[in-house]
Design a protein around this motif. Structure first.
Motif, short mmCIF file in Angstrom:
data_model
loop_
_atom_site.label_atom_id
_atom_site.label_comp_id
_atom_site.label_asym_id
_atom_site.label_seq_id
_atom_site.Cartn_x
_atom_site.Cartn_y
_atom_site.Cartn_z
N SER A 280 0.84 -1.20 0.00
CA SER A 280 0.00 0.00 0.00
C SER A 280 0.88 1.25 0.00
O SER A 280 2.00 1.23 0.53
CB SER A 280 -0.96 0.01 1.19
N GLN A 281 0.36 2.30 -0.61
CA GLN A 281 1.10 3.55 -0.69
C GLN A 281 0.16 4.71 -0.37
O GLN A 281 -1.03 4.68 -0.68
CB GLN A 281 1.67 3.75 -2.10
N ASP B 139 3.95 0.96 2.50
CA ASP B 139 3.80 -0.16 3.44
C ASP B 139 3.96 -1.45 2.64
O ASP B 139 3.06 -1.83 1.90
CB ASP B 139 2.43 -0.14 4.11
N PRO B 140 5.08 -2.13 2.80
CA PRO B 140 5.30 -3.35 2.00
C PRO B 140 4.49 -4.52 2.53
O PRO B 140 3.86 -4.43 3.60
CB PRO B 140 6.79 -3.60 2.18
N ILE B 141 4.51 -5.61 1.81
CA ILE B 141 3.88 -6.83 2.28
C ILE B 141 4.63 -7.32 3.52
O ILE B 141 5.86 -7.32 3.54
CB ILE B 141 3.87 -7.89 1.17
N SER C 114 8.55 2.39 4.48
CA SER C 114 9.58 3.23 3.87
C SER C 114 8.96 4.56 3.46
O SER C 114 7.78 4.65 3.14
CB SER C 114 10.16 2.54 2.64
N THR C 115 9.79 5.59 3.50
CA THR C 115 9.37 6.92 3.07
C THR C 115 10.34 7.45 2.03
O THR C 115 11.57 7.37 2.21
CB THR C 115 9.33 7.89 4.27
N PHE D 81 4.12 -4.79 -6.72
CA PHE D 81 4.03 -3.33 -6.75
C PHE D 81 2.79 -2.81 -6.04
O PHE D 81 1.72 -3.43 -6.08
CB PHE D 81 4.00 -2.83 -8.19
N GLY D 82 2.93 -1.65 -5.42
CA GLY D 82 1.80 -0.92 -4.90
C GLY D 82 1.14 -0.12 -6.01
O GLY D 82 1.61 -0.11 -7.15
#
Lengths: 113, 119
Positions: free
Chosen positions: B5-6, B24-26, B75-76, B110-111
């Motif tokens: 999610s992004q 927000d990765p898996i 991550s940002t 991919f998000g």
């Protein structure tokens, strides 16, 4: 440097027809070649992938053909459907996880009913 | 389903503003990538994290771009003093990561991306 070249830029086919998208690469160190499908407003999603030790891989209506000597690979979509209308990207990667994907420019596929 | 999610999905910034894009990765994915996708183009690599370590930042176009992943999950991507040429979709991808003796085909998921428009 354009390391992965993709053609055509756009493609229109009739329902039930075969869609063919081609890619050529330059770096012989690439060892993993995925195809991604992207719908508007969405991120790319893996469709099918191949490694250079095989010449063809088929999953349902989708087939990758790989020609190592020519440094080319292609995606064939059999019995194309309107729901297949999307942008398709070929990509290439050198090495295992942690290696970047290098993408082609994309092909916008339209399947007419 | 717990995909990548992004946020935000859309961001409009005035030239010169700073922006921060979140990924927000898996859950459990070790590897995290950022890509930039210009209109009508394929994604282009920006940077890569393995857990909290930024192992490759060679794709960042300038020192105005900065990415972090302090706890090895979220991550940002930060862009300082945005310019019009920064307008693009910023994609985040995650993957399980390489395990010695494991499969070498490590799928990147991919998000949906953040569409940044700089006025």
């Amino acid at each position: 440097q354009q390391q992965v070249k993709q053609s055509p830029q756009s493609l229109i086919v009739q329902k039930g027809g075969i869609s063919i998208i081609n890619c050529a690469y330059e770096n012989t160190a690439f060892d993993y070649f995925p195809w991604y499908q992207q719908f508007p407003g969405k991120g790319p999603a893996l469709l099918i992938a191949i490694r250079p030790d095989v010449s063809e891989k088929k999953e349902g209506r989708f087939t990758i053909s790989f020609n190592k000597s020519a440094k080319q690979f292609s995606l064939h979509i059999m019995d194309s459907q309107p729901g297949d209308s999307a942008t398709y990207f070929c990509a290439a990667r050198r090495g295992p996880s942690g290696s970047r994907l290098t993408f082609g420019e994309g092909t916008q596929l339209t399947v007419n009913p | 389903g717990a995909g990548v999610s992004q946020s935000p999905r859309y961001k409009v910034a005035k030239r010169g503003q700073d922006v921060a894009l979140r990924c927000d990765p898996i859950s459990g994915h070790v590897s995290l990538f950022w890509y930039q996708q210009a209109l009508g183009q394929g994604p282009e690599f920006l940077t890569y994290f393995q857990n909290e370590a930024q192992l490759d930042k060679s794709g960042l176009p300038s020192d105005r771009f900065f990415a972090e992943r302090p706890e090895g999950s979220v991550s940002t991507l930060k862009i300082q003093r945005t310019q019009k040429e920064d307008s693009a979709v910023y994609l985040c991808a995650s993957s399980l990561g390489y395990k010695r003796g494991g499969p070498r085909t490590d799928t990147q998921y991919f998000g949906p991306g953040t569409r940044l428009t700089v006025l």
